[in-house]
Design an enzyme around this catalytic site. Structure first.
Site, PDB file in Angstrom:
ATOM      1  N   SER A 112       0.799  -1.227   0.000  1.00  0.00           N
ATOM      2  CA  SER A 112       0.000   0.000   0.000  1.00  0.00           C
ATOM      3  C   SER A 112       0.833   1.278   0.000  1.00  0.00           C
ATOM      4  O   SER A 112       0.374   2.304  -0.496  1.00  0.00           O
ATOM      5  CB  SER A 112      -0.937   0.009   1.212  1.00  0.00           C
ATOM      6  OG  SER A 112      -1.886  -1.015   1.120  1.00  0.00           O
ATOM      7  N   THR A 149      -1.497   4.173   3.880  1.00  0.00           N
ATOM      8  CA  THR A 149      -2.239   5.025   2.949  1.00  0.00           C
ATOM      9  C   THR A 149      -2.389   6.454   3.446  1.00  0.00           C
ATOM     10  O   THR A 149      -2.032   7.399   2.733  1.00  0.00           O
ATOM     11  CB  THR A 149      -3.604   4.392   2.627  1.00  0.00           C
ATOM     12  OG1 THR A 149      -3.388   3.145   1.964  1.00  0.00           O
ATOM     13  CG2 THR A 149      -4.434   5.304   1.736  1.00  0.00           C
ATOM     14  N   PHE A 184     -10.021   7.413  17.300  1.00  0.00           N
ATOM     15  CA  PHE A 184     -11.142   6.752  17.961  1.00  0.00           C
ATOM     16  C   PHE A 184     -10.800   5.397  18.566  1.00  0.00           C
ATOM     17  O   PHE A 184     -11.586   4.863  19.359  1.00  0.00           O
ATOM     18  CB  PHE A 184     -12.291   6.608  16.961  1.00  0.00           C
ATOM     19  CG  PHE A 184     -12.730   7.930  16.395  1.00  0.00           C
ATOM     20  CD1 PHE A 184     -13.477   8.813  17.163  1.00  0.00           C
ATOM     21  CD2 PHE A 184     -12.364   8.312  15.114  1.00  0.00           C
ATOM     22  CE1 PHE A 184     -13.862  10.041  16.660  1.00  0.00           C
ATOM     23  CE2 PHE A 184     -12.739   9.540  14.599  1.00  0.00           C
ATOM     24  CZ  PHE A 184     -13.488  10.416  15.373  1.00  0.00           C
ATOM     25  N   ASP A 187      -8.930  -4.089   2.928  1.00  0.00           N
ATOM     26  CA  ASP A 187      -7.674  -4.809   2.765  1.00  0.00           C
ATOM     27  C   ASP A 187      -7.438  -5.810   3.882  1.00  0.00           C
ATOM     28  O   ASP A 187      -7.043  -6.958   3.645  1.00  0.00           O
ATOM     29  CB  ASP A 187      -6.539  -3.787   2.718  1.00  0.00           C
ATOM     30  CG  ASP A 187      -5.163  -4.414   2.645  1.00  0.00           C
ATOM     31  OD1 ASP A 187      -4.788  -4.898   1.568  1.00  0.00           O
ATOM     32  OD2 ASP A 187      -4.453  -4.417   3.672  1.00  0.00           O
ATOM     33  N   HIS A 243      -6.997  -9.904   3.661  1.00  0.00           N
ATOM     34  CA  HIS A 243      -5.845 -10.645   4.177  1.00  0.00           C
ATOM     35  C   HIS A 243      -6.285 -11.787   5.082  1.00  0.00           C
ATOM     36  O   HIS A 243      -5.645 -12.841   5.131  1.00  0.00           O
ATOM     37  CB  HIS A 243      -4.914  -9.709   4.953  1.00  0.00           C
ATOM     38  CG  HIS A 243      -4.005  -8.888   4.095  1.00  0.00           C
ATOM     39  ND1 HIS A 243      -3.146  -9.433   3.174  1.00  0.00           N
ATOM     40  CD2 HIS A 243      -3.805  -7.541   4.027  1.00  0.00           C
ATOM     41  CE1 HIS A 243      -2.464  -8.476   2.563  1.00  0.00           C
ATOM     42  NE2 HIS A 243      -2.847  -7.310   3.068  1.00  0.00           N
ATOM     43  N   ASP A 263      -5.598   0.896  -4.394  1.00  0.00           N
ATOM     44  CA  ASP A 263      -4.136   0.897  -4.489  1.00  0.00           C
ATOM     45  C   ASP A 263      -3.593  -0.397  -5.055  1.00  0.00           C
ATOM     46  O   ASP A 263      -2.514  -0.430  -5.646  1.00  0.00           O
ATOM     47  CB  ASP A 263      -3.497   1.202  -3.133  1.00  0.00           C
ATOM     48  CG  ASP A 263      -4.069   0.360  -1.996  1.00  0.00           C
ATOM     49  OD1 ASP A 263      -5.053  -0.375  -2.213  1.00  0.00           O
ATOM     50  OD2 ASP A 263      -3.540   0.454  -0.877  1.00  0.00           O
ATOM     51  N   HIS A 264      -4.333  -1.490  -4.893  1.00  0.00           N
ATOM     52  CA  HIS A 264      -3.891  -2.782  -5.400  1.00  0.00           C
ATOM     53  C   HIS A 264      -5.044  -3.765  -5.291  1.00  0.00           C
ATOM     54  O   HIS A 264      -6.099  -3.477  -4.717  1.00  0.00           O
ATOM     55  CB  HIS A 264      -2.690  -3.304  -4.596  1.00  0.00           C
ATOM     56  CG  HIS A 264      -2.939  -3.364  -3.123  1.00  0.00           C
ATOM     57  ND1 HIS A 264      -3.728  -4.318  -2.533  1.00  0.00           N
ATOM     58  CD2 HIS A 264      -2.522  -2.556  -2.113  1.00  0.00           C
ATOM     59  CE1 HIS A 264      -3.796  -4.110  -1.234  1.00  0.00           C
ATOM     60  NE2 HIS A 264      -3.076  -3.040  -0.944  1.00  0.00           N
ATOM     61  N   HIS A 271      -1.535  -9.598  -1.488  1.00  0.00           N
ATOM     62  CA  HIS A 271      -2.035  -8.719  -2.539  1.00  0.00           C
ATOM     63  C   HIS A 271      -1.929  -9.419  -3.888  1.00  0.00           C
ATOM     64  O   HIS A 271      -1.176 -10.391  -4.041  1.00  0.00           O
ATOM     65  CB  HIS A 271      -1.222  -7.418  -2.595  1.00  0.00           C
ATOM     66  CG  HIS A 271      -1.332  -6.592  -1.369  1.00  0.00           C
ATOM     67  ND1 HIS A 271      -0.570  -5.466  -1.154  1.00  0.00           N
ATOM     68  CD2 HIS A 271      -2.113  -6.705  -0.268  1.00  0.00           C
ATOM     69  CE1 HIS A 271      -0.874  -4.930   0.013  1.00  0.00           C
ATOM     70  NE2 HIS A 271      -1.813  -5.671   0.567  1.00  0.00           N
TER      71      HIS A 271
END
Length: 471
Positions: free
Chosen positions: A82, A159, A254, A301, A305, A347-348, A435
């Site tokens: 990323s 990111t 948060f 993402d 994973h 991004d991917h 990825h």
């Protein structure tokens, strides 16, 4: 202190934009909202559409009028992580895996292959290992625009970090956090008086160990933000109380680490991505020159994973809702989006697949597993069976943790559960699905959106955004 290169270029382009640039409406605020679905490849998008609205429905992403496909390879890898993929969008520079907004030759590892890290502190050499390169957020800041970054991950994660920081290794999150705090040691001076809005998780990297954080320098960066005029919030109640009309700068952290998956989120404790996006727009749109806002659906993402498809699809839907909300919000002040560019991409990719030949399922409901369910034959409606005589799911992964040597028959109730890990062809450690290297989708609407077309490289997006709004 970091001084990114190209600041002279930034100043020059900002001056040109202020002098009229390429639009007769040069006095109107120019706005850019960049949406990044982390890991949101085409297969994830397709599955999320079916999950939410069925095969013939449309997500907001599907309705964006201008589209392109984006090549995502990094400077040194066919399959990117990323950090360099987002950095390519934000800087126009192809960089090596793990690197955050640094020049192409920068390495995250020393000559022996050891990470430039001590825990979550950077040990990157100060000379001889690349230099900082200017980001879109920094260009916007130099032009006097409002700036913000919103994410469901830690705000120091790859990111969001790419937009406001520069470091040779993405995992140096203590170092990244310090770069965001105006006037403090390690501050990124290219941010001027600071990023105006930062919302997400990752509180641990802003607090000292004595307060339950991971900082090794004893600093409480949340307190330092407050002394610099920021409103700091840490839960939904405080977030709601921070009225946009009276809030000049806002930091919201948060959770200690990442924010919750949308399926697990307590709406009384954590705001949604759409709510954070709305608050950011309300604050940033007070700037009469315009604003740049990055919004990341980051936990898509993480669920991929894990190969927990239901969580990934729901977070994609929550990301789509933030896009829908932002478009509607901006149209109230810029009806035809003549001065607002909204770009949505990923991004991917990941290794998620949709197995065939499934009968149409329609949307997922409490009584219908939909695309999350077992694959039924499109002719007979019966369960399709694998070579061992067992039914299998529509969604699978090229690699992942769930690759049993033998198993008994699965049920729809079992595989549609949010905690079910879809099966994978190649066995991996838990949480280590990888990825993928496939091109990703890009959609755009508003000012200059027609510039985004065809098959482009991620670095080209940087220049197309700049051209569209005169940055």
């Amino acid at each position: 202190m970091l001084k990114p290169v190209f600041l002279a270029v930034a100043a020059a382009t900002a001056l040109l934009a202020g002098c009229g640039g390429n639009s007769s409406s040069h006095d109107a605020p120019k706005n850019v909202i960049f949406f990044l679905g982390d890991g949101m490849g085409i297969n994830t998008l397709t599955a999320a559409r079916i999950y939410k609205v069925g095969e013939d429905g449309d997500l907001t992403i599907d309705t964006l009028p201008e589209t392109a496909f984006v090549k995502t390879y990094s400077n040194n890898a066919q399959v990117t992580d990323s950090a360099p993929s987002m950095a390519a969008y934000m800087t126009g520079v192809k960089m090596n895996n793990e690197v955050i907004s640094m020049s192409a030759e920068t390495s995250a590892f020393d000559a022996t292959g050891k990470d430039y890290l001590n825990g979550t502190d950077s040990t990157c050499p100060t000379t001889g290992n690349g230099k900082a390169v200017t980001t879109l957020l920094e260009l916007a800041k130099a032009a006097g625009w409002g700036t913000g970054a919103v994410t469901t991950t830690r705000i120091t994660h790859a990111t969001p970090a790419v937009t406001y920081s520069h470091v040779c290794h993405r995992d140096a999150e203590n170092t990244i956090a310090a770069q965001a705090v105006p006037g403090g040691a390690g501050y990124n001076t290219a941010l001027g008086d600071g990023v105006d809005v930062l919302l997400g998780g990752g509180r641990q990297f802003f607090l000292p160990a004595s307060a339950g954080g991971k900082r090794t320098d004893g600093r409480d960066l949340t307190a330092e933000f407050v002394t610099k005029g920021y409103t700091y919030v840490k839960n939904k109640t405080e977030f709601d109380a921070a009225a946009a009309s009276s809030t000049k700068k806002l930091v919201g952290l948060f959770t200690s680490s990442h924010m919750s998956y949308d399926l697990d989120r307590d709406p009384a404790v954590e705001p949604s991505l759409a709510e954070m996006t709305t608050k950011a727009i309300d604050i940033l749109s007070k700037n009469d020159k315009g604003f740049f806002l990055m919004v990341e659906g980051g936990r898509i993402d993480h669920a991929l994973h894990e190969t927990t498809a239901k969580k990934a699809l729901q977070d994609t839907v929550a990301f789509d809702e933030a896009i829908k909300t932002a478009i509607a919000k901006m149209k109230t002040v810029d009806a035809d989006l003549k001065n607002t560019l909204i770009v949505v991409t990923a991004d991917h990719d990941h290794t998620i697949v949709l197995n065939g030949y499934a009968a149409r399922t329609g949307a997922t409901t409490a009584s219908n597993p939909g695309v999350l369910g077992l694959l039924k034959n499109f002719v007979t409606g019966a369960l399709n069976l694998d070579s061992s005589g067992n039914p299998f799911t529509i969604i699978g992964f090229g690699n992942g943790e769930n690759r049993p040597a033998t198993r008994t028959a699965l049920t729809d109730a079992q595989v549609a559960d949010k905690s079910y890990h879809q099966e994978a062809a190649i066995p991996m450690a838990a949480g280590s699905e990888t990825h993928g290297g496939t091109d990703v989708f890009l959609g755009a609407i508003g000012r200059g959106a027609d510039k985004f077309t065809g098959v482009i490289t991620n670095t080209e997006v940087f220049n197309l955004i700049r051209q569209s709004v005169g940055l």
